[in-house]
Design an enzyme around this catalytic site. Structure first.
Site, short mmCIF file in Angstrom:
data_model
loop_
_atom_site.label_atom_id
_atom_site.label_comp_id
_atom_site.label_asym_id
_atom_site.label_seq_id
_atom_site.Cartn_x
_atom_site.Cartn_y
_atom_site.Cartn_z
N HIS A 1 -7.21 -5.43 -1.29
CA HIS A 1 -6.06 -4.58 -1.04
C HIS A 1 -5.06 -5.20 -0.07
O HIS A 1 -3.85 -5.00 -0.19
CB HIS A 1 -6.55 -3.23 -0.50
CG HIS A 1 -5.48 -2.23 -0.26
ND1 HIS A 1 -4.77 -1.63 -1.28
CD2 HIS A 1 -4.97 -1.72 0.90
CE1 HIS A 1 -3.90 -0.79 -0.77
NE2 HIS A 1 -3.99 -0.82 0.54
N ASP B 1 4.00 24.03 -0.62
CA ASP B 1 5.39 23.85 -1.02
C ASP B 1 5.93 22.45 -0.71
O ASP B 1 7.10 22.27 -0.41
CB ASP B 1 6.27 24.91 -0.36
CG ASP B 1 6.21 24.88 1.17
OD1 ASP B 1 5.32 24.19 1.71
OD2 ASP B 1 7.05 25.54 1.81
N SER C 1 0.83 -1.19 0.00
CA SER C 1 0.00 0.00 0.00
C SER C 1 0.88 1.25 0.00
O SER C 1 1.69 1.43 -0.91
CB SER C 1 -0.96 -0.04 1.18
OG SER C 1 -1.93 0.98 1.10
#
Length: 433
Positions: free
Chosen positions: A409, A356, A147
């Site tokens: 998953h 940023d 993951s």
């Protein structure tokens, strides 16, 4: 870099050593503040006298400590045949200078934001490289990421491929270029499909959930952790329906949510206790604080999941309409409702609007990658969009993949020995067994 190795321990036939490393919080200020990074080294008793290479495991998340093995099974069993396994507690998790509201309480919101800006994949990889130099004396090692750990693998390939012999990814190939908005637009579609599967499988689940939602809308219900249970919180259980055995766990929980008492209908105390065990927001705040930042490169997330949700109004529960679960999403209201997130609300806002964030991936550099990489891509994965994974697979040099519908998953948790064995065979061009 200072390091400490404690005495050997034995867990279910696995020999384990604990390692602690004092590393820079900010690698641009190597003599500044230090944090502790913990890693657990595992070996097979049969291989203690052998100089085997390391395989390093990067946990999913972000914000969760590495697996604590209770038995020699799964992918660890396969790995121990030819490796020493290093289970890395990523910075801020497990025993690695943990991050939580208490550990951050001495800092202002601005200071918390600055501190947490050093907890993304870039610095996780810097930690790993510093540890590699210490443990292997410069020898290459192999890495495995599940993951979010797969995001870390790609960052490692991007930043320090010279340290790697091989790399493996399960359920975690991110887009190299797409904004968080695009990721969540795809993810909500996946969550809708998983909802449909869930309610088709469990024919009375919709009635159970709408009754429960109506009850908690009209009666104050307090969770075992102190919060008032809300419908929005209830929807968060959907993070589990994209896992192997997750739908069953959710169904069995809601099946016993409401009980009849002499005082009337009430929420079962058992439900209130177990509900908290299925959500990690109180115990693992990095996940809520930094999850969307894993997609940010020179841009802010601006609460992407929350904004994109407005284009899917079916997720906004209303009485008389079907109840739907949400998925792996973080919302600003969570910092108003979860007890241990409330003190971090202002910090969460600042992180969500931080523009940023450094670039994570260099597409041109990854195209020239020569480290052998093999990934398991799960076609039915609710958490990672298959088309974006395939898109990235085509952009990274020396990357082979196995596309399968066999697993959800968390496939590596359910059948890790087979999955890792297959990936190793594919990566090395060996005949599949």
């Amino acid at each position: 870099m200072n390091s400490t190795c404690l005495a050997e321990l034995t867990f279910a036939g696995i020999v384990a050593r604990k390692h602690y490393f004092d590393l820079p919080l900010n690698y641009e200020q190597p003599d500044g503040e230090k944090i502790t990074i913990f890693a657990r080294e595992l070996s097979s008793p049969d291989n203690l006298d052998k100089d085997l290479p390391f395989i390093v495991f990067f946990q999913g998340g972000p914000g969760f400590g590495a697996v604590r093995p209770a038995a020699n099974g799964g992918w660890i069993k396969r790995a121990l045949k030819e490796y020493r396994v290093l289970l890395l507690d990523q910075r801020g998790t497990g025993l690695s200078t943990p991050v939580n509201f208490a550990s951050l309480s001495h800092l202002t919101s601005d200071e918390q934001t600055q501190y947490l800006s050093h907890f993304r994949a870039d610095n996780i990889i810097r930690d790993a490289e510093a540890i590699r130099q210490q443990l292997t004396h410069g020898q290459k090692w192999t890495i495995l990421g599940q993951s979010f750990g797969g995001f870390c693998v790609l960052k490692y390939l991007n930043d320090a491929p010279e340290g790697l012999a091989e790399a493996y990814i399960t359920g975690g190939i991110p887009s190299l270029t797409r904004h968080a908005d695009e990721v969540y637009q795809a993810t909500y579609k996946r969550v809708l499909a998983k909802n449909q599967d869930f309610f088709n499988r469990f024919s009375d689940a919709q009635d159970l959930l709408t009754s429960l939602a109506e009850h908690i809308d009209n009666h104050p219900v307090q969770l075992a952790t102190g919060e008032r249970l809300t419908v929005e919180m209830l929807q968060l259980l959907g993070i589990n329906i994209g896992m192997e055995q997750g739908p069953e766990s959710v169904y069995y929980l809601i099946e016993q949510a409401l009980i009849e008492t002499p005082s009337g209908t009430q929420v079962n105390p058992l439900f209130l206790a177990h509900f908290c065990h299925l959500l990690d927001f109180n115990t693992n705040p990095i996940f809520a604080l930094l999850h969307e930042s894993i997609y940010c490169q020179n841009s802010a997330s601006n609460w992407a999941a929350h904004r994109v949700r407005e284009t899917y109004p079916e997720f906004n529960y209303q009485a008389g309409k079907p109840f739907l679960f949400t998925g792996e999403m973080v919302y600003p209201w969570m910092f108003e409702q979860f007890t241990n997130l409330k003190p971090l609300k202002q910090t969460a806002e600042q992180l969500a609007h931080k523009q940023d964030w450094p670039m994570l991936y260099d597409v041109n550099k990854l195209a020239q990658n020569q480290v052998p990489v093999c990934a398991a891509i799960y076609s039915e994965d609710m958490f990672v969009e298959m088309q974006y994974s395939l898109e990235t697979a085509a952009q990274v040099g020396s990357l082979k993949y196995w596309l399968t519908s066999e697993y959800e998953h968390n496939g590596i948790r359910m059948d890790g020995e087979h999955i890792l064995d297959r990936l190793i065979a594919i990566n090395r061009g060996e005949k599949l067994r």
